[in-house]
Design an enzyme around this catalytic site. Structure first.
Site, PDB file in Angstrom:
ATOM      1  N   GLY A 235       0.814  -1.204   0.000  1.00  0.00           N
ATOM      2  CA  GLY A 235       0.000   0.000   0.000  1.00  0.00           C
ATOM      3  C   GLY A 235       0.845   1.249   0.000  1.00  0.00           C
ATOM      4  O   GLY A 235       2.000   1.245  -0.430  1.00  0.00           O
ATOM      5  N   SER A 236       0.283   2.322   0.516  1.00  0.00           N
ATOM      6  CA  SER A 236       0.934   3.626   0.459  1.00  0.00           C
ATOM      7  C   SER A 236       2.100   3.709   1.435  1.00  0.00           C
ATOM      8  O   SER A 236       2.119   3.032   2.471  1.00  0.00           O
ATOM      9  CB  SER A 236      -0.077   4.725   0.784  1.00  0.00           C
ATOM     10  OG  SER A 236      -0.435   4.669   2.157  1.00  0.00           O
ATOM     11  N   GLY A 240       2.275   2.289   5.218  1.00  0.00           N
ATOM     12  CA  GLY A 240       3.343   1.323   5.426  1.00  0.00           C
ATOM     13  C   GLY A 240       4.261   1.715   6.570  1.00  0.00           C
ATOM     14  O   GLY A 240       4.718   0.858   7.342  1.00  0.00           O
ATOM     15  N   GLU A 257       5.722  -3.529   0.687  1.00  0.00           N
ATOM     16  CA  GLU A 257       5.809  -3.032  -0.675  1.00  0.00           C
ATOM     17  C   GLU A 257       5.065  -1.700  -0.675  1.00  0.00           C
ATOM     18  O   GLU A 257       3.839  -1.643  -0.760  1.00  0.00           O
ATOM     19  CB  GLU A 257       5.189  -3.994  -1.680  1.00  0.00           C
ATOM     20  CG  GLU A 257       5.397  -3.549  -3.115  1.00  0.00           C
ATOM     21  CD  GLU A 257       4.860  -4.541  -4.132  1.00  0.00           C
ATOM     22  OE1 GLU A 257       4.185  -4.095  -5.066  1.00  0.00           O
ATOM     23  OE2 GLU A 257       5.132  -5.744  -3.980  1.00  0.00           O
ATOM     24  N   CYS A 291       0.524   0.199  -8.943  1.00  0.00           N
ATOM     25  CA  CYS A 291       1.692   0.781  -8.283  1.00  0.00           C
ATOM     26  C   CYS A 291       2.917   0.760  -9.190  1.00  0.00           C
ATOM     27  O   CYS A 291       3.876   1.503  -8.940  1.00  0.00           O
ATOM     28  CB  CYS A 291       1.992   0.051  -6.980  1.00  0.00           C
ATOM     29  SG  CYS A 291       2.243  -1.730  -7.173  1.00  0.00           S
TER      30      CYS A 291
END
Length: 489
Positions: A235-236, A240, A257, A291
């Site tokens: 995610g963002s 994160g 990630e 992403c």
């Protein structure tokens, strides 16, 4: 679709059950707003039940022969292929992406399961000789990868099926149990659908549990619970960072990630037609929400005019509309709010001096492709991740400036370099800070064997490939002496 309502529950210990919360996650079709399902959210009580089920189930699974674990994952991959038509429709309905995009995700998800099955034998014991010393006759070291334990997986709405299965399948292949929390925008395709497929493939109850909930309901309970030893998050960067901090405070391992797409670089000797094809795909696939989507398209001035004209013409031909139509290439954004944010970012860029070579009128969640050029240095849009179908064309003079501009994107997951000279491309690629750089390819290269990770971000781990062995296992060693030798005390 009846299938959505069938899967609109929590999945705990092999049972479908309602959540205990006081409100529902409403799952809607982004194109027409049709309600697909509603799921009553899980509370901390359901989270505890899920982790307890995982802890009960995992010892027997860890003791299962690797071939047995691999067989379940291979059967799940077979089911994905057999049900491709049905699953394509589900992905289109919940995500709003085109049928072509759904087919791509299904293909990658299938290979992800097969790749995970190939990881299973890595838990088998191997033996290495122990050198003789101090008068000892030598011996051996027996090395084995043991499962890390119970794993918490928090997944993203972009490619929800793939990004859920990648850590889930690897963790299961290596003998762990999993509690999965999908994104509330994609609770079925990113959560309960993978659970149903794996259960049908023969996964024993309790090994994969799915809790559909939100931080507003449960806070940090998913991470703070004592059961999970590893937390996998996609995610963002902001979220994160929060996940990493909460996990670190409890000495839990994290697999993050949290990066963004890097630049696609077009050098002066590139095949312009191929570069245009790669750039259109890299920027506009899945409406630019992936992403891995190219954050910027950097073009040498020697070919900038030709590239810009061809790229803009191609973007103008992309078909926008109902994602269920096989001819549609650009569907709706996942939410109206995200569509509004993308439109506002383009409006601001134009006010700041950027030139819009192509743009259209946003209608609901449908955002037509936009192509911006002559973007002033310091423009806000250059410093943010635009999650939408917006291409930023930036010219450069020579390799040095190309590398400098490409490295201006922090935490890049993926980048690309286009050139007629492959070795030149490799040299440039080696200087670009990104988790993966593809010479004469797209930034969206989702092969499961590719280890992804955000370069330049402390704590951002590799989230695929053989790196998952280290993420979801612990190395243990047993030394055996065959005699002789003295203890030096």
């Amino acid at each position: 679709m009846r299938r959505f309502t069938d899967l609109a529950f929590q999945y705990i210990d092999g049972q479908w059950r309602p959540g205990g919360g006081s409100w529902d996650v409403i799952d809607v079709n982004p194109h027409d707003g049709e309600k697909l399902a509603s799921i009553t959210v899980a509370t901390t009580a359901e989270i505890d039940l899920a982790y307890r089920a995982a802890e009960r189930a995992r010892p027997a699974w860890a003791a299962t022969a690797p071939a047995g674990r691999a067989a379940v994952l291979t059967r799940a991959a077979d089911l994905l292929r057999e049900r491709a038509g049905e699953l394509t429709g589900m992905l289109v309905a919940e995500l709003g992406g085109s049928r072509r995009r759904a087919a791509l995700e299904l293909a990658l998800a299938e290979e992800c399961l097969r790749e995970a099955a190939r990881l299973a034998p890595h838990t088998e014991e191997r033996t290495e000789p122990l050198p003789a010393d101090g008068g000892a006759d030598g011996g051996e070291v027996r090395i084995r990868r043991e499962p890390a334990g119970t794993v918490c997986v928090i997944s993203s709405f972009t490619c929800p099926l793939l990004l859920a299965l990648r850590p889930v399948a690897a963790a299961l292949a290596l003998g762990n149990a999993v509690v999965l929390k999908p994104h509330h925008w994609t609770p079925v395709c990113g959560g309960t659908l993978p659970a149903a497929l794996l259960a049908e493939a023969g996964l024993p109850p309790g090994l994969l549990n799915v809790v559909v909930t939100d931080v507003d309901e449960v806070g940090d309970a998913l991470i703070e619970h004592p059961a999970p030893r590893v937390v996998s998050f996609t995610g963002s960067p902001g979220t994160g960072g929060r996940v990493a901090a909460v996990a670190a405070a409890r000495l839990k391992r994290t697999v993050l990630e949290t990066g963004r797409g890097g630049a696609l670089v077009v050098l002066d000797d590139a095949d312009v037609d191929r570069a245009v094809d790669a750039a259109v795909f890299s920027r506009f696939v899945d409406q630019g929400q992936m992403c891995l989507a190219a954050s910027r398209i950097l073009v040498d001035r020697a070919v900038a005019g030709e590239f810009t004209a061809r790229f803009t013409a191609r973007a103008a031909t992309l078909r926008i509309g109902d994602p269920a139509d096989p001819d549609t290439q650009i569907g709706p954004m996942i939410s109206p709010g995200l569509a509004e944010s993308v439109t506002a970012a383009v409006d601001r860029a134009v006010r700041e001096g950027a030139v819009a070579l192509l743009r259209g009128e946003t209608r609901g969640s449908l955002v037509p492709p936009a192509v911006l050029t002559r973007i002033p240095d310091g423009a806000a849009i250059l410093g943010r991740e635009v999650v939408g179908p917006v291409a930023l064309l930036v010219p450069f003079d020579g390799e040095e400036e190309a590398v400098r501009l490409a490295n201006g994107v922090p935490y890049a997951l993926s980048a690309a370099v286009h050139t007629a000279d492959a070795e030149r491309g490799v040299r440039v690629a080696r200087r670009i800070r990104a988790g993966a750089v593809h010479v004469n390819g797209a930034t969206v290269e989702g092969a499961p064997v590719t280890a992804l990770g955000a370069e330049g971000r402390p704590g951002a781990e590799r989230a695929s490939g053989e790196a998952l062995l280290d993420a979801f296992t612990t190395l243990t060693r047993v030394t055996v002496r065959r005699g002789g030798g003295a203890f030096p005390l």
